[in-house]
Motif scaffolding. Structure first.
Motif, PDB file in Angstrom:
ATOM      1  N   ASP A 195     -41.919  35.353 -13.653  1.00 30.70           N
ATOM      2  CA  ASP A 195     -41.317  35.216 -15.045  1.00 30.70           C
ATOM      3  C   ASP A 195     -41.351  36.648 -15.654  1.00 30.70           C
ATOM      4  O   ASP A 195     -40.057  36.873 -16.498  1.00 30.70           O
ATOM      5  CB  ASP A 195     -42.368  34.130 -16.040  1.00 30.70           C
ATOM      6  N   PRO A 196     -42.200  37.520 -15.526  1.00 31.58           N
ATOM      7  CA  PRO A 196     -41.902  38.886 -16.278  1.00 31.58           C
ATOM      8  C   PRO A 196     -40.844  39.869 -15.754  1.00 31.58           C
ATOM      9  O   PRO A 196     -40.489  40.859 -16.568  1.00 31.58           O
ATOM     10  CB  PRO A 196     -43.360  39.347 -16.131  1.00 31.58           C
ATOM     11  N   PHE A 197     -40.098  39.400 -14.577  1.00 32.26           N
ATOM     12  CA  PHE A 197     -39.520  40.315 -13.708  1.00 32.26           C
ATOM     13  C   PHE A 197     -37.880  40.104 -14.118  1.00 32.26           C
ATOM     14  O   PHE A 197     -37.578  38.556 -14.314  1.00 32.26           O
ATOM     15  CB  PHE A 197     -39.708  40.469 -12.512  1.00 32.26           C
ATOM     16  N   PHE A 198     -36.946  40.870 -13.997  1.00 35.69           N
ATOM     17  CA  PHE A 198     -35.619  40.469 -14.180  1.00 35.69           C
ATOM     18  C   PHE A 198     -35.179  39.998 -15.604  1.00 35.69           C
ATOM     19  O   PHE A 198     -34.192  38.918 -15.445  1.00 35.69           O
ATOM     20  CB  PHE A 198     -34.990  39.683 -12.713  1.00 35.69           C
ATOM     21  N   ARG A 199     -35.926  40.172 -16.645  1.00 32.82           N
ATOM     22  CA  ARG A 199     -35.318  39.639 -17.801  1.00 32.82           C
ATOM     23  C   ARG A 199     -34.535  40.716 -18.500  1.00 32.82           C
ATOM     24  O   ARG A 199     -33.481  40.115 -19.295  1.00 32.82           O
ATOM     25  CB  ARG A 199     -36.774  39.415 -18.569  1.00 32.82           C
TER      26      ARG A 199
ATOM     27  N   GLN B  78     -52.062  38.514 -13.488  1.00 31.82           N
ATOM     28  CA  GLN B  78     -51.322  38.676 -14.798  1.00 31.82           C
ATOM     29  C   GLN B  78     -50.518  39.940 -14.490  1.00 31.82           C
ATOM     30  O   GLN B  78     -50.861  41.118 -14.370  1.00 31.82           O
ATOM     31  CB  GLN B  78     -52.154  38.746 -15.859  1.00 31.82           C
ATOM     32  N   PHE B  79     -49.109  39.749 -14.649  1.00 27.07           N
ATOM     33  CA  PHE B  79     -48.153  40.874 -14.544  1.00 27.07           C
ATOM     34  C   PHE B  79     -47.736  41.374 -15.784  1.00 27.07           C
ATOM     35  O   PHE B  79     -46.972  40.334 -16.352  1.00 27.07           O
ATOM     36  CB  PHE B  79     -47.055  40.679 -13.402  1.00 27.07           C
ATOM     37  N   HIS B  80     -47.807  42.582 -16.139  1.00 31.96           N
ATOM     38  CA  HIS B  80     -47.076  43.160 -17.299  1.00 31.96           C
ATOM     39  C   HIS B  80     -45.854  43.564 -17.046  1.00 31.96           C
ATOM     40  O   HIS B  80     -45.069  43.441 -16.294  1.00 31.96           O
ATOM     41  CB  HIS B  80     -47.917  44.286 -17.656  1.00 31.96           C
ATOM     42  N   THR B  81     -45.144  43.790 -18.442  1.00 33.46           N
ATOM     43  CA  THR B  81     -43.733  43.990 -18.357  1.00 33.46           C
ATOM     44  C   THR B  81     -43.632  45.542 -18.736  1.00 33.46           C
ATOM     45  O   THR B  81     -44.087  45.862 -19.738  1.00 33.46           O
ATOM     46  CB  THR B  81     -43.127  43.207 -19.431  1.00 33.46           C
TER      47      THR B  81
END
Length: 434
Positions: free
Chosen positions: A307-311, A274-277
């Protein structure tokens, strides 16, 4: 007639004798010249021998020191031992020559107080080599190291050791050095308490810390380093250690401007990590404090984990995708990475990246280096991309298989067109046939 024949014979013998004497004289002169021209290795300047010795592995240095008294004196000069790499391996598991442990112990016993820049390179995956490195570390009690590197070219090595054994050896160096400025401990069982020892003894001097793939370190442990080591200029770590608190600590008024931050975003098992933001405000504070920092990010993720990246906007300057990355993610890169300088995409799939590349050229005004591997781009889109970037593309490495001919350009034509816009001769890279 007879008298004339004798005279001729006498002249002939006299001529032969003269020729023989001349040849002997030339031979003696040649031999003297050869002796005079042959180098006297024992009387070479010690500064020259010292420079040669610095390029030799430890075992070769020891053998060379036995040639003569002068070379042996150079072998024991302090300047020779300020910077050294111990290369460790086991002959049973490696084709390389092993360095005899007793020789290393002798060197440390005599020169440990001279060692300043030291790295331990384990070139095989044996536990014995890593244990030998720890034993050597634990003997460095009289040294004042400025640089320490623990490098493992094969896995597992240091991670295969009992944690307590490694930590006790490492803390010996931390306690005794007092002036460490550079520390590279990737793929090691270093932990939070040992980092506290590092900070307690070297907080005023530490400028570089590389510690990717250190699973026993927590975000709190690396935060302790950032809070206390205000002179830290270069930092490399895994993404799970990155936090909003860490970025804010690196942005404090007490801290010097960071020059280089490398973050490895790695997933070994798809769907299990799980990758945090990281908040945009934390990145903004970080860049405001260190506006010229190089932010390098290596992504080794599966497509569903992006999904958590480059938002939102992220100040990355160098971006590497080591696994397949989707069109959607590359499209977001063009929208959220305005500071991007270098982009490397190892693989994408079979869907052309025409729109994504054009968007990156439009938004990333500092882009100067691009590398594309197993991707697809139409020749027309690629020419347009190069035309938009212009001469600022100092590095352009594109595999020939990436470029798809279309109605406008063939593979033969694209070489000339791209070269025209770059202002220099350019060819796509070729895949080796062997």
């Amino acid at each position: 007639m007879k008298r004339g024949r004798k005279t001729n014979e006498g002249n002939s013998s006299s001529s032969e004798e003269t020729t023989e004497k001349e040849s002997k004289r030339h031979k003696v002169v040649d031999e003297k010249t050869k002796v005079a021209q042959s180098p006297d290795w024992a009387n070479l300047l010690q500064d020259i021998i010292l420079q040669v010795f610095q390029y030799l592995p430890l075992l070769d240095r020891a053998h060379a020191s036995q040639v003569c008294r002068s070379w042996n004196q150079v072998f024991h000069m302090p300047d020779l031992w300020r910077c050294f790499e111990f290369e460790l391996n086991q002959p049973a598991t490696s084709y390389l020559r092993a360095t005899h442990p007793e020789l290393i112990k002798q060197i440390i016993k005599r020169h440990s107080n001279h060692l300043q820049y030291v790295s331990f390179k384990v070139v095989d995956s044996s536990k014995e080599s890593a244990e030998a490195a720890c034993d050597i570390l634990s003997q460095l009690v009289n040294c004042s190291l400025k640089t320490l590197g623990l490098i493992s070219t094969a896995r597992p090595s240091f991670m295969d050791l009992p944690k307590s054994h490694f930590i006790s050896a490492l803390t010996v160096v931390f306690v005794n050095s007092k002036s460490l400025s550079s520390l590279k401990i990737d793929d090691t069982p270093v932990d939070d308490p040992s980092l506290k020892v590092l900070v307690a003894n070297n907080s005023d001097t530490l400028k570089l810390l590389k510690m990717s793939s250190c699973p026993h370190v927590s975000p709190a442990g690396i935060l302790c380093v950032a809070d206390q080591c205000h002179g830290l200029r270069e930092l490399a770590l895994n993404y799970h250690l990155l936090s909003d608190e860490l970025l804010l600590a690196l942005s404090s008024e007490k801290h010097v401007r960071l020059e280089h931050l490398r973050i490895d975003v790695v997933s070994e098992n798809p769907g299990q990590t799980q990758f945090h933001t990281i908040q945009k405000s934390s990145w903004d504070a970080f860049i405001k404090h260190s506006p010229k920092v190089n932010l390098v990010m290596y992504f080794f993720l599966y497509e569903e984990e992006f999904d958590p990246f480059f938002r939102y906007e992220i100040p990355v300057t160098h971006l590497y995708f080591g696994r397949s990355v989707s069109k959607d993610v590359l499209g977001r890169v063009g929208m959220t990475c305005p500071r991007l300088v270098e982009l490397v995409v190892c693989a994408n799939g079979l869907r052309p990246l025409d729109e994504e590349l054009i968007r990156i050229a439009e938004r990333c005004k500092y882009l100067s280096a691009v590398g594309l591997g197993e991707c697809e781009v139409s020749c027309s889109a690629f020419v347009e991309f190069v035309k938009m970037c212009g001469g600022r593309l100092s590095q352009l490495s594109i595999m020939e298989e990436v470029l798809i001919p279309d109605q406008k350009y063939s593979l033969e034509q694209i070489h000339w067109e791209v070269s025209k816009h770059l202002g220099r001769v350019w060819f796509p890279d070729m895949m080796p046939t062997w």
